[in-house]
Design an enzyme around this catalytic site. Structure first.
Site, PDB file in Angstrom:
ATOM      1  N   LYS A  50      -1.638  -2.661  -1.845  1.00 41.79           N
ATOM      2  CA  LYS A  50      -0.233  -2.060  -1.762  1.00 41.79           C
ATOM      3  C   LYS A  50       0.292  -2.443  -0.507  1.00 41.79           C
ATOM      4  O   LYS A  50      -0.624  -2.798   0.251  1.00 41.79           O
ATOM      5  CB  LYS A  50      -0.271  -0.470  -2.090  1.00 41.79           C
ATOM      6  CG  LYS A  50      -0.598  -0.098  -3.279  1.00 41.79           C
ATOM      7  CD  LYS A  50       0.546  -0.424  -4.600  1.00 41.79           C
ATOM      8  CE  LYS A  50       0.184   0.218  -6.068  1.00 41.79           C
ATOM      9  NZ  LYS A  50      -0.904  -0.575  -6.598  1.00 41.79           N
TER      10      LYS A  50
ATOM     11  N   SER B  75       1.761  -4.559 -10.334  1.00 39.60           N
ATOM     12  CA  SER B  75       2.502  -3.812  -9.407  1.00 39.60           C
ATOM     13  C   SER B  75       2.758  -4.418  -8.124  1.00 39.60           C
ATOM     14  O   SER B  75       3.836  -3.844  -7.563  1.00 39.60           O
ATOM     15  CB  SER B  75       1.463  -2.518  -8.930  1.00 39.60           C
ATOM     16  OG  SER B  75       0.452  -2.903  -8.051  1.00 39.60           O
TER      17      SER B  75
END
Length: 204
Positions: free
Chosen positions: A158, A121
Site C-alpha cells: 500500500k 488494490s
C-alpha cells in the site's frame, strides 16, 4: 579447506543461520553479543581465521561485510517470498518459494526480494494481480512511498501515510478504503519499499 575449531564452527553456523533467517549476515557486534565475546574485535579475529581457511569472504567497509563462498550459496538470485508465517522474518528460508535470476541492481535502490502481487488494490499505478513486486528491504518509510507492510501479521502492499500516531495504508483503487493503523493499540512493521514491477513474471 583446513578443519575448524569448535568456536569457528559455532560462528560459521551462526552466520549461515542468520542469512537463512533474515537474508543478511550478522554484524561483528551481533556475533560478539550472541556468543559472549567481550568485544566486536574478538569476533573479527575469528572471522579472519574463517576467511583464511576459505569458509567465508570478508568485504571491507561494511558492518555486514561477510559472504559465503559461491559454492556455499545453494541458491542465487532474488528470492520470491510466498506465504509469510505469523511472527516470522519475511526473508526466513521457509518462506522462499524459488529464486529468480534477476539483477538486484536493475532497481534503485537495489531489490532484496520479490513478492507476488495478490489482488487489484494497487492497479491504478500498474501493480497488477500476479505481478512480481521488487522490494528493497527497509524498516522506515516516508509519506507517499509504496511499501510492503505487515499489519497484525498480514502482509500488504500500500501507499504509506503517517499522521502522528496513526498510519494510513492507501490502496490505488477507488474500490478499497484505506487501512487505518493506530500504533497505540496495533502493530505495524515496514518490511520494505516497492522499487519495481516485473509484469506477471513473463520473461523470467
Amino acid at each position: 579447506m583446513r578443519p575448524l575449531t569448535p568456536r569457528q564452527a559455532e560462528i560459521l553456523d551462526l552466520i549461515k543461520n542468520n542469512i537463512a533467517e533474515t537474508g543478511m549476515p550478522p554484524t561483528r557486534a551481533e556475533i560478539a553479543n550472541r556468543l559472549g565475546f567481550k568485544s566486536a574485535n574478538a569476533a573479527e579475529e575469528h572471522l579472519k581465521a574463517l576467511a583464511k581457511k576459505g569458509f567465508i569472504e570478508i568485504m571491507p567497509g561494511t558492518s555486514r561485510g561477510i559472504r559465503l563462498p559461491q559454492e556455499e550459496q545453494v541458491e542465487t538470485g532474488l528470492p520470491l517470498i510466498g506465504q509469510v508465517a505469523a511472527g516470522e522474518p519475511i526473508l526466513a528460508q521457509e518462506h522462499v518459494e524459488q529464486y529468480y535470476q534477476v539483477d538486484p541492481n536493475m532497481f534503485k535502490p537495489a531489490a532484496d526480494f520479490l513478492l507476488r502481487v495478490r489482488g487489484d488494490s494497487m492497479k491504478n499505478i500498474g501493480i497488477l494481480e500476479g505481478d512480481l513486486l521488487a522490494v528493497h528491504k527497509m524498516q522506515q518509510a516516508r509519506n507517499g512511498q509504496v511499501v510492503v507492510a505487515r499489519v497484525d501479521d498480514d502482509v500488504t502492499v500500500k501507499r504509506f501515510e503517517q499522521k502522528g500516531n496513526v498510519i494510513y495504508l492507501h490502496a490505488e483503487n477507488e474500490d478499497y478504503n484505506p487501512i487505518k493503523v493506530d500504533l497505540s493499540c496495533q502493530s505495524l512493521t515496514i518490511e520494505g519499499l516497492a522499487v519495481g514491477v516485473i509484469r506477471n513474471g513473463d520473461w523470467l
